[in-house]
Design an enzyme around this catalytic site. Sequence first.
Site, PDB file in Angstrom:
ATOM      1  N   TYR A 125      -1.171  -2.833  -7.487  1.00 48.13           N
ATOM      2  CA  TYR A 125      -2.304  -3.747  -7.377  1.00 48.13           C
ATOM      3  C   TYR A 125      -2.239  -4.764  -8.499  1.00 48.13           C
ATOM      4  O   TYR A 125      -1.801  -4.451  -9.612  1.00 48.13           O
ATOM      5  CB  TYR A 125      -3.629  -2.999  -7.493  1.00 48.13           C
ATOM      6  CG  TYR A 125      -4.019  -2.212  -6.283  1.00 48.13           C
ATOM      7  CD1 TYR A 125      -4.832  -2.762  -5.296  1.00 48.13           C
ATOM      8  CD2 TYR A 125      -3.595  -0.892  -6.126  1.00 48.13           C
ATOM      9  CE1 TYR A 125      -5.209  -2.028  -4.191  1.00 48.13           C
ATOM     10  CE2 TYR A 125      -3.977  -0.149  -5.020  1.00 48.13           C
ATOM     11  CZ  TYR A 125      -4.787  -0.723  -4.057  1.00 48.13           C
ATOM     12  OH  TYR A 125      -5.156   0.006  -2.964  1.00 48.13           O
ATOM     13  N   ARG A 147      -0.901   8.171  -3.075  1.00 43.96           N
ATOM     14  CA  ARG A 147      -1.755   7.686  -1.986  1.00 43.96           C
ATOM     15  C   ARG A 147      -0.897   7.180  -0.843  1.00 43.96           C
ATOM     16  O   ARG A 147       0.056   6.426  -1.065  1.00 43.96           O
ATOM     17  CB  ARG A 147      -2.622   6.495  -2.452  1.00 43.96           C
ATOM     18  CG  ARG A 147      -3.681   6.738  -3.484  1.00 43.96           C
ATOM     19  CD  ARG A 147      -4.871   7.583  -3.081  1.00 43.96           C
ATOM     20  NE  ARG A 147      -5.224   7.686  -1.687  1.00 43.96           N
ATOM     21  CZ  ARG A 147      -6.006   6.833  -1.010  1.00 43.96           C
ATOM     22  NH1 ARG A 147      -6.513   5.790  -1.595  1.00 43.96           N
ATOM     23  NH2 ARG A 147      -6.314   7.046   0.254  1.00 43.96           N
TER      24      ARG A 147
END
Lengths: 251, 170
Positions: free
Chosen positions: A121, A170
């Site tokens: 991110y 994830r």
Amino acid sequence: MTDPARRRPAEPSQAGVTAEIAALGGSGGAQPRMDYPPYRSSLLRHPSKALQQADPEGVEWFAPMFGAQDVNPIEADLTIQHRGVPIGERLTVTGRVSDGDGRPVAHQLLEVWQANAAGRYIHQGDQHPAPLDPNFTGAGRCLTDSDGCYRFTTVKPGPYPWGNHRNAWRPAHIHFSLFGSAFPQRLVTQMYFPGDPLFPYDPILQAITGARDRERLIATYDHDLTIPQISTGYRWDVVLTGPRRTPTEQS
Amino acid sequence: MTGTPGQTVGPFFEYALAYPGGSELVPRSDPGAVRLFGRVLDGAGDPVPDALIEIWQPAPDGSVVQRAGSLHRDGWTFTGWGRCATDDAGQYGFTTLAPPSFWSIAVFARGLLDRLFTRAYLTSDDVPLSIPDDRRASLIVGREGAGYRFDIRLQGEDETVFFSFPGYRD
């Protein structure tokens, strides 16, 4: 920020978390369990008292309205926000947003954010040592059309490690934020990609404890959405249940 | 049809969801401007620095505003909706107008697997009678200086009352 998981004396293993997930399988309803210890960050952040049932009142029968001045159409293409083209598998994500009766949620705001193709991110807090992509921010917006349909162009996000337990990863996902026509329909969720091998290990997805309910968050590959030489395509529809009454029926 | 399940907003939402002016529903110079502020706290009483608070409210006369422009405010249009991420001390704050009864509030955070709804009432008179006596205070703002304090406690003895709305993903 201090993650409760990091204060624990012994870092839990995936096997331990997987066993916790198995023990809670099927224990919840169609929505995620708020009290879900396998997701360590939830331990001190879920309500411990029962939610109070209420009918919407006044303004809650309505939702905020967004319009052309709020969202530029180019914000729906996450691959053209910089000078160059982002690295990754380019894809179209499209679908329809409807209420519980199948009526379209028209002209409403939809926001997305995601990691880049390497699983990183742009957010400063993300210290995962995977490369940032100078040509990818990973945030987009659009308004649904009159049929409740939305469409984004992006790249497929990568899976990434996180600190819940040792070797936690994830599954690849795109975050979605949606509004309905009444405020209690407000939804923030995550869209996943079909067949991801990380699903059974992930305490966030598994907090929805029923397999059929989890499937509601998994997009469908749709070859009709591919653009030759350009991109693949996925379809994912969203249902925002309620309201039972239309706004004009309430005082 | 069954509602699509929610998921946590996660830790990395701020660059995507927060935006300049999100928490300023009116300019501070507006003669009716008030501050709605507070902290978000976890079950240990520690601040939650990665929460997102949204408010949705009518105008001071009670009318529901249905006007676009919340994401790019023009400084003149009151839209009734705002968004604020908590800071490192778990604090949020809005500059807005006082509604006649309550602010409707949605809470998102890392660690919170689905959104929560609460209400910040101006007076105890408007709190629904169904709320137990010992929990009503958690729904009422405190006057503090020129503003209204509304702390949100996610868990514990003095936990804030959160609402579920039958028919909406219940």
